[in-house]
Scaffold this motif. Sequence first.
Motif, PDB file in Angstrom:
ATOM      1  N   LYS A 160      31.758  -3.239 -15.900  1.00 44.60           N
ATOM      2  CA  LYS A 160      32.229  -3.669 -17.218  1.00 44.60           C
ATOM      3  C   LYS A 160      33.572  -4.398 -17.156  1.00 44.60           C
ATOM      4  O   LYS A 160      33.793  -5.357 -17.889  1.00 44.60           O
ATOM      5  CB  LYS A 160      32.332  -2.438 -18.120  1.00 44.60           C
ATOM      6  N   TYR A 161      34.488  -3.947 -16.290  1.00 45.99           N
ATOM      7  CA  TYR A 161      35.847  -4.480 -16.333  1.00 45.99           C
ATOM      8  C   TYR A 161      36.277  -5.225 -15.067  1.00 45.99           C
ATOM      9  O   TYR A 161      37.030  -6.184 -15.147  1.00 45.99           O
ATOM     10  CB  TYR A 161      36.838  -3.341 -16.600  1.00 45.99           C
ATOM     11  N   VAL A 162      35.854  -4.788 -13.905  1.00 45.23           N
ATOM     12  CA  VAL A 162      36.345  -5.399 -12.671  1.00 45.23           C
ATOM     13  C   VAL A 162      35.529  -6.623 -12.297  1.00 45.23           C
ATOM     14  O   VAL A 162      36.086  -7.687 -11.993  1.00 45.23           O
ATOM     15  CB  VAL A 162      36.367  -4.363 -11.521  1.00 45.23           C
ATOM     16  N   PHE A 163      34.215  -6.542 -12.275  1.00 44.27           N
ATOM     17  CA  PHE A 163      33.381  -7.679 -11.873  1.00 44.27           C
ATOM     18  C   PHE A 163      33.527  -8.888 -12.782  1.00 44.27           C
ATOM     19  O   PHE A 163      33.489 -10.024 -12.299  1.00 44.27           O
ATOM     20  CB  PHE A 163      31.915  -7.260 -11.759  1.00 44.27           C
ATOM     21  N   PRO A 164      33.702  -8.747 -14.101  1.00 41.26           N
ATOM     22  CA  PRO A 164      33.894  -9.961 -14.940  1.00 41.26           C
ATOM     23  C   PRO A 164      35.167 -10.741 -14.599  1.00 41.26           C
ATOM     24  O   PRO A 164      35.279 -11.915 -14.945  1.00 41.26           O
ATOM     25  CB  PRO A 164      33.977  -9.410 -16.357  1.00 41.26           C
ATOM     26  N   MET A 165      36.118 -10.130 -13.924  1.00 45.50           N
ATOM     27  CA  MET A 165      37.353 -10.839 -13.564  1.00 45.50           C
ATOM     28  C   MET A 165      37.094 -11.916 -12.505  1.00 45.50           C
ATOM     29  O   MET A 165      37.860 -12.859 -12.390  1.00 45.50           O
ATOM     30  CB  MET A 165      38.397  -9.848 -13.053  1.00 45.50           C
ATOM     31  N   PHE A 166      36.051 -11.756 -11.712  1.00 43.48           N
ATOM     32  CA  PHE A 166      35.796 -12.714 -10.624  1.00 43.48           C
ATOM     33  C   PHE A 166      35.009 -13.908 -11.077  1.00 43.48           C
ATOM     34  O   PHE A 166      34.314 -14.114 -11.875  1.00 43.48           O
ATOM     35  CB  PHE A 166      35.054 -12.022  -9.479  1.00 43.48           C
TER      36      PHE A 166
END
Length: 56
Positions: free
Chosen positions: A50-56
């Motif tokens: 939800k939060y870490v993967f969308p940053m990439f």
Amino acid sequence: MMEPRSRDRSVEVEHTEVQKKSDSSLIASTFIKYAAYIILFFGLLFFLVKYVFPMF
């Protein structure tokens, strides 16, 4: 001589009943422990997706 033997037998019966109770509580506590591990694992996966993967 018969009285001490009958007392020993009653103590053994009480001991096995206590042992059965401790086994069921041990199973329950183990289940709760592993359920908590699974919940934490899926919570960590949810956080990553939800939060870490969308940053990439």
